[in-house]
Enzyme design. Structure first.
Site, short mmCIF file in Angstrom:
data_model
loop_
_atom_site.label_atom_id
_atom_site.label_comp_id
_atom_site.label_asym_id
_atom_site.label_seq_id
_atom_site.Cartn_x
_atom_site.Cartn_y
_atom_site.Cartn_z
N GLU A 152 3.41 7.21 8.65
CA GLU A 152 3.40 6.28 9.77
C GLU A 152 4.82 5.85 10.14
O GLU A 152 5.74 5.92 9.32
CB GLU A 152 2.54 5.06 9.46
CG GLU A 152 2.96 4.28 8.23
CD GLU A 152 1.94 3.24 7.82
OE1 GLU A 152 2.33 2.07 7.64
OE2 GLU A 152 0.74 3.58 7.66
N HIS A 203 0.21 5.77 0.68
CA HIS A 203 -0.72 6.76 1.20
C HIS A 203 -0.50 8.10 0.50
O HIS A 203 0.63 8.41 0.11
CB HIS A 203 -0.54 6.92 2.71
CG HIS A 203 -0.59 5.63 3.46
ND1 HIS A 203 -1.67 4.78 3.39
CD2 HIS A 203 0.31 5.02 4.27
CE1 HIS A 203 -1.44 3.71 4.14
NE2 HIS A 203 -0.24 3.82 4.67
N HIS A 256 4.76 0.05 0.71
CA HIS A 256 5.26 -0.72 1.84
C HIS A 256 4.30 -1.87 2.14
O HIS A 256 3.12 -1.82 1.78
CB HIS A 256 5.44 0.14 3.08
CG HIS A 256 4.19 0.84 3.53
ND1 HIS A 256 3.67 1.93 2.87
CD2 HIS A 256 3.34 0.61 4.57
CE1 HIS A 256 2.57 2.34 3.46
NE2 HIS A 256 2.34 1.55 4.49
N ARG A 315 -4.05 0.56 -2.38
CA ARG A 315 -3.43 -0.77 -2.32
C ARG A 315 -2.79 -1.14 -3.65
O ARG A 315 -3.26 -0.75 -4.71
CB ARG A 315 -4.46 -1.81 -1.90
CG ARG A 315 -4.97 -1.60 -0.48
CD ARG A 315 -6.03 -2.61 -0.08
NE ARG A 315 -6.42 -2.38 1.31
CZ ARG A 315 -7.34 -1.50 1.69
NH1 ARG A 315 -7.97 -0.79 0.77
NH2 ARG A 315 -7.63 -1.34 2.96
N GLN A 336 0.82 -1.20 0.00
CA GLN A 336 0.00 0.00 0.00
C GLN A 336 0.86 1.25 0.00
O GLN A 336 2.04 1.22 0.31
CB GLN A 336 -0.94 0.01 1.20
CG GLN A 336 -0.28 -0.21 2.54
CD GLN A 336 -1.29 -0.43 3.65
OE1 GLN A 336 -1.58 0.47 4.43
NE2 GLN A 336 -1.82 -1.65 3.72
#
Length: 394
Positions: free
Chosen positions: A126, A91, A252, A271, A89
Site C-alpha cells: 500500500e 501484510h 506500520h 495485527r 499491522q
C-alpha cells in the site's frame, strides 16, 4: 468510457468527524468517518451513478468485458482520515498469502471468522499520500543504535529490555527485535508498565516528539501490549504531497491525518496490537520484517508539468498525481495502462475521454475504462488517478 462513482464513508472509531466532510464541503459528521472507498472490492464497493443503483463490482460483471475489464480491479483507492491511531499491522507476501489462504480453507475456517488471518490469496502492499497538512505514521523498526539510545534515555531496568539492548548491540538485531515483539504481545515483558510510565513522564529528550506520539497511542489504547511495540518503530511525518510505501512484512500504524491511499485489493491483515481484534502472534512473526533501519519515503517521478507518478515496485498499482494551479493553460494528458479511477482532492477537475467528460469536485471519483487508453484533464485543482503498475507480476 467514463463512469461516475460514489460511496459513503466507513465509520471506524479511529476516524475523523470533519476531515472527509471538510474536503467534500459538508458539515462535520456526527459519527467518525474513517475511509471512503472507490473500487469494486466487495467489502464496500462504490456505486455507479448511472441510475441503475448497481455497485461497481456488479457493473464490471455486466459491462466490464465489453470495455476491456476482464476481472476485478487489482487495486483499491481510498480517502483515509485518521483522528486516532490505527492498529499495528503487517501484510503477507503473495506466496505467504496463497499458502495461508489455502491452509485456512483446508481447515474450513469461515472467511468472515474474527480469528481468520487470510481472507483471500493476495498480498496487500500500500501507499499513502498526505493531502492535508502533516500525516503521522509509524513504520518499520528504528535503527538498532537508535533503539538502544532510546532505551538508555528511558532508563528502565528490566531483564527483557536488557536482553533486547544486548541483542541490538552485539548479536542478531532482527532476532532480538522479534523476541521482544513476541514477549510484548504475549504480555511477558515485566517492564512494559515501566516503559510506558517513562514515556508518560515529563522531561527533555531528543525523542520528545516520539514520546508525545506514544502518549497519544497509550491514551487511545491503555494497557495494550502494542504500545511497547510502537516504541521500537520509526515515527514518520509526511508533509502534504509526500508518500509512504509499505511493502509486505513491514509493520506500520497510521496515527493521524488525511491522505489518499492505494493498495492491492486484499483483506489480509496480521495485527500486532493497538486493537481489540484478533492478534495471532506466531502468524504475525512469520510474516514480520524485523530488520531495523530507516524507512525511505516513496519519491514520485515527474513525467510532465504538474504530473508525477508514485510507482512502487509492484504490478498491482501506481498512483498519478495531477496538479493544475490557477493560470494553467491547455490540457493535461495522462496515460492509463488499463482500468483507472480518478479522485479529485482539490478544486474542480474535468476528466475528458473519447466520448464524454466528467467534472469532479473534491471527494468525487469516476472509473475510466481501459478502452480510453488516455484521458485529458482540464480545470484548476488536484486529481489522483489509480492505475495498474508497470512492474511485471511476480
Amino acid at each position: 468510457m467514463l463512469v461516475s462513482l460514489s460511496n459513503v464513508p466507513r465509520s471506524y472509531d479511529w476516524g475523523s468527524r470533519d476531515a472527509i466532510s471538510r474536503l467534500q464541503g459538508r458539515p462535520p459528521s456526527t459519527m467518525p468517518e474513517a475511509e471512503l472507498w472507490f473500487g469494486d472490492h466487495p467489502g464496500a464497493p462504490a456505486t455507479v451513478e448511472d441510475g441503475t443503483g448497481r455497485t461497481l463490482d456488479a457493473w464490471i460483471a455486466d459491462e466490464g468485458e465489453a470495455r476491456g475489464i476482464t476481472g476485478p480491479l487489482p487495486f483499491l483507492l481510498k480517502l483515509l482520515a485518521a483522528d486516532s491511531p490505527l492498529s499495528i499491522q503487517a501484510h503477507p507476501t503473495l506466496d505467504q498469502a496463497r499458502v495461508g489462504y489455502d491452509r485456512e480453507e483446508a481447515s474450513s475456517v469461515p472467511r468472515d471468522a474474527p480469528h481468520r488471518n487470510y481472507r483471500d490469496a493476495n498480498h496487500k502492499p500500500e501507499v499513502i499520500v498526505a493531502i492535508d497538512g502533516d500525516f503521522e505514521a509509524l513504520a518499520g523498526f528504528r535503527p538498532a543504535d537508535e533503539i538502544v539510545e532510546l532505551l538508555d534515555d528511558m532508563g528502565v531496568d528490566d531483564p527483557d529490555v536488557a536482553r533486547l539492548r544486548r541483542g541490538l548491540r552485539h548479536d542478531d538485531a532482527r532476532s532480538a527485535i522479534a523476541s521482544f515483539v513476541r514477549a510484548s504481545l504475549a504480555g511477558e515483558v515485566a517492564g512494559a508498565a515501566a516503559l510506558i510510565a517513562a514515556v508518560c513522564s515529563p522531561g527533555r529528550s531528543r525523542f520528545a516528539d516520539d514520546f508525545a506520539a506514544i502518549r497519544r497511542v497509550e491514551k487511545a489504547y491503555p494497557g495494550d501490549p502494542g504500545v511497547v511495540v510502537a516504541l521500537l518503530m520509526n515515527r514518520i511525518v509526511l508533509a502534504e504531497g509526500e508518500a509512504l510505501f509499505v511493502p509486505a512484512g513491514v509493520p506500520h500504524a497510521y496515527l493521524r491525518g488525511l491522505g489518499v491511499e492505494i493498495m492491492a485489493a486484499s483483506d489480509n491483515v496480521l495485527r500486532g496490537g493497538l486493537t481489540p481484534k484478533h492478534v495471532d502472534v506466531p502468524e504475525l512473526l512469520s510474516v514480520l520484517d524485523t530488520r531495523p533501519g530507516r524507512v525511505a519515503l516513496l519519491a514520485p517521478e515527474a513525467v510532465a508539468p504538474g504530473v508525477e507518478i508514485f510507482a512502487p515496485p509492484v504490478s498491482d498499482f501506481a498512483l498519478v498525481r495531477v496538479r493544475r494551479p490557477e493560470g494553467t493553460e491547455g490540457e493535461t494528458s495522462v496515460e492509463l495502462l488499463g482500468a483507472a479511477i480518478a479522485l479529485a482532492t482539490n478544486g474542480t477537475s474535468t476528466i475528458v475521454g473519447s466520448a464524454g467528460a466528467v467534472t469532479l469536485a473534491p471527494g468525487e471519483a469516476c472509473l475510466i475504462t481501459p478502452d480510453e487508453g488516455r484521458v485529458r484533464i482540464t480545470g484548476v485543482g488536484e486529481v489522483f488517478l489509480a492505475r495498474p503498475g508497470r512492474f511485471a507480476p511476480a
